[in-house]
Enzyme design. Structure first.
Site, PDB file in Angstrom:
ATOM      1  N   THR A   1       9.551 -85.494  -6.314  1.00 30.79           N
ATOM      2  CA  THR A   1       8.153 -85.500  -6.747  1.00 30.79           C
ATOM      3  C   THR A   1       8.099 -85.919  -8.212  1.00 30.79           C
ATOM      4  O   THR A   1       8.559 -85.184  -9.094  1.00 30.79           O
ATOM      5  CB  THR A   1       7.510 -84.107  -6.593  1.00 30.79           C
ATOM      6  OG1 THR A   1       7.650 -83.681  -5.238  1.00 30.79           O
ATOM      7  CG2 THR A   1       6.030 -84.158  -6.960  1.00 30.79           C
TER       8      THR A   1
ATOM      9  N   LYS B   1       1.119 -86.979  -3.397  1.00 25.54           N
ATOM     10  CA  LYS B   1       1.892 -85.732  -3.490  1.00 25.54           C
ATOM     11  C   LYS B   1       1.354 -84.836  -4.618  1.00 25.54           C
ATOM     12  O   LYS B   1       1.252 -83.620  -4.469  1.00 25.54           O
ATOM     13  CB  LYS B   1       3.371 -86.073  -3.727  1.00 25.54           C
ATOM     14  CG  LYS B   1       4.274 -84.883  -3.981  1.00 25.54           C
ATOM     15  CD  LYS B   1       4.317 -83.919  -2.819  1.00 25.54           C
ATOM     16  CE  LYS B   1       5.130 -82.677  -3.149  1.00 25.54           C
ATOM     17  NZ  LYS B   1       4.909 -81.581  -2.203  1.00 25.54           N
TER      18      LYS B   1
ATOM     19  N   LYS C   1       5.631 -78.386 -13.149  1.00 28.54           N
ATOM     20  CA  LYS C   1       5.783 -79.834 -13.406  1.00 28.54           C
ATOM     21  C   LYS C   1       4.732 -80.623 -12.621  1.00 28.54           C
ATOM     22  O   LYS C   1       4.102 -81.547 -13.141  1.00 28.54           O
ATOM     23  CB  LYS C   1       7.207 -80.230 -13.019  1.00 28.54           C
ATOM     24  CG  LYS C   1       7.554 -81.695 -12.986  1.00 28.54           C
ATOM     25  CD  LYS C   1       7.640 -82.293 -11.577  1.00 28.54           C
ATOM     26  CE  LYS C   1       8.602 -81.644 -10.642  1.00 28.54           C
ATOM     27  NZ  LYS C   1       8.628 -82.202  -9.285  1.00 28.54           N
TER      28      LYS C   1
END
Ligand code: NDP
Ligand SMILES: O=CC(=O)O
Length: 293
Positions: free
Chosen positions: A95, A170, A238
């Site tokens: 990701t 995502k 993150k």
């Protein structure tokens, strides 16, 4: 089919093992090389460097922690770029943000290789069970070549067009997941503080319109204060950071996600980054939820 696999963390280990179980020949590499031993015991070959893996395999998959890891494995010494070239494909399932993916894609294409980004939705258990949701974009021909592997790793693959679209999808999904986790935690605290049974709240939620696998899976362990990492909190933070940056770029106001990000940051500052992302509950409890008044 032979594939290389770079990155044997929580996800990579489960995914590589799954490919081996389904008859793929897999060559693995991990920065901490000792983590390759378990996969070697399952039949994997071990590569000394990312470049060595790419040299050996027509297709190489990566599953790394964050943008800086994804870039390092491609661009640093002994990295992917040293051996990628015509007839070879690189598939990054980490990701990351769209800019990172684009940078990798451009570099791979300059060497005449093919690139697909393919981040996944679904955590440790779906990775073990081959039930991930794959959000791919980039080189359509490489995507086609990877379908047999994606069919083993996931329950559904989406091809989303140009590079960056997989990363963006995502991040949107994980922004919603992180914000939802915060609302869920606040609800557990509110039930507790107002004299209700949080366990009964879980039962009620499970029967209504907001029932979802995350509440079902994480709720009971959150009530126990148990946060064995499936999806590490540092990675969720993150993802919130990268999603907020995507919001900045597109002038989309995201006050709910921004507040959730603050809670995840606070959790990291308390040393909870390696626990499951549901450990953000400790922050919300401490903020007056179920903690001491
Ligand atoms: N866990 C989950 O539920 C999910 C995670 N993801 C995403 O998948 C990715 C991997 O997650 P997960 O497996 O949980 O993470 P882990 O933290 O368990 O594993 C991270 C991996 O990245 C490697 N790594 C970190 N920094 C570097 C570096 N500088 N150079 C080379 N390798 C590096 C680690 O190597 P080493 O062992 O040496 O530290 C390890 O193999 C992340 O992007 C995450 O956001 C997506 C869906 C679900
Ligand atoms: O990225 C995490 C997930 O559960 O999906």
């Amino acid at each position: 089919m032979e594939v290389g696999f770079l990155g044997l963390g929580i996800m990579g280990k489960a995914m590589a093992a799954n490919l081996l179980r389904h008859g793929f020949r897999v060559t693995v590499w991990n920065r901490t090389l000792s983590k390759c031993d378990e996969l070697a015991a399952l039949g994997a070959t071990v590569g000394e460097t990312p470049a060595a893996v790419v040299a050996k395999c027509k297709y190489t998959i990566a599953m790394l922690s964050d943008p800086s890891a994804a870039l390092s494995v491609v661009f640093d010494k002994d990295g992917v770029l040293e051996q990628i070239g015509e007839g070879k494909g690189y598939v990054d399932m980490s990701t990351v943000d769209a800019a990172t993916s684009c940078k990798i894609s451009e570099a791979v294409k300059q060497k005449a290789g093919a690139f697909v980004e393919a981040p996944v939705s679904g955590s440790k258990k779906p990775a073990e069970d081959g039930q991930l949701v794959i959000l791919a974009a980039g080189d359509k021909a490489l995507y086609g070549d990877m379908v047999p592997a994606f069919d083993v790793l996931g329950k559904k693959s989406f091809f989303l067009g140009e590079i960056g679209n997989g990363a963006k999808m995502k991040l949107v999904v994980n922004m919603i997941m992180g914000s939802t986790m915060n609302a869920f935690s606040e609800g557990l605290c509110l039930a507790d503080k107002s004299g209700l049974s949080p366990q009964t709240l879980l039962d009620v939620l499970d029967l209504g319109a907001v029932a979802n696998p995350m509440f079902k899976m994480k709720g009971p362990s959150m009530l126990q204060g148990s946060y064995n990492p499936a999806f590490p909190l540092k990675h969720q933070q993150k993802d919130m950071r990268l999603a907020l940056s995507l919001g900045d770029e597109n002038a989309v106001a995201m006050p709910v996600a921004a507040a959730a990000n603050e809670a995840f940051k606070k959790a990291r500052s308390l040393g909870l980054g390696d626990l499951d992302f549901s450990a953000v509950h400790e922050v919300l409890k401490g903020a007056g939820g179920s903690g001491q008044a």
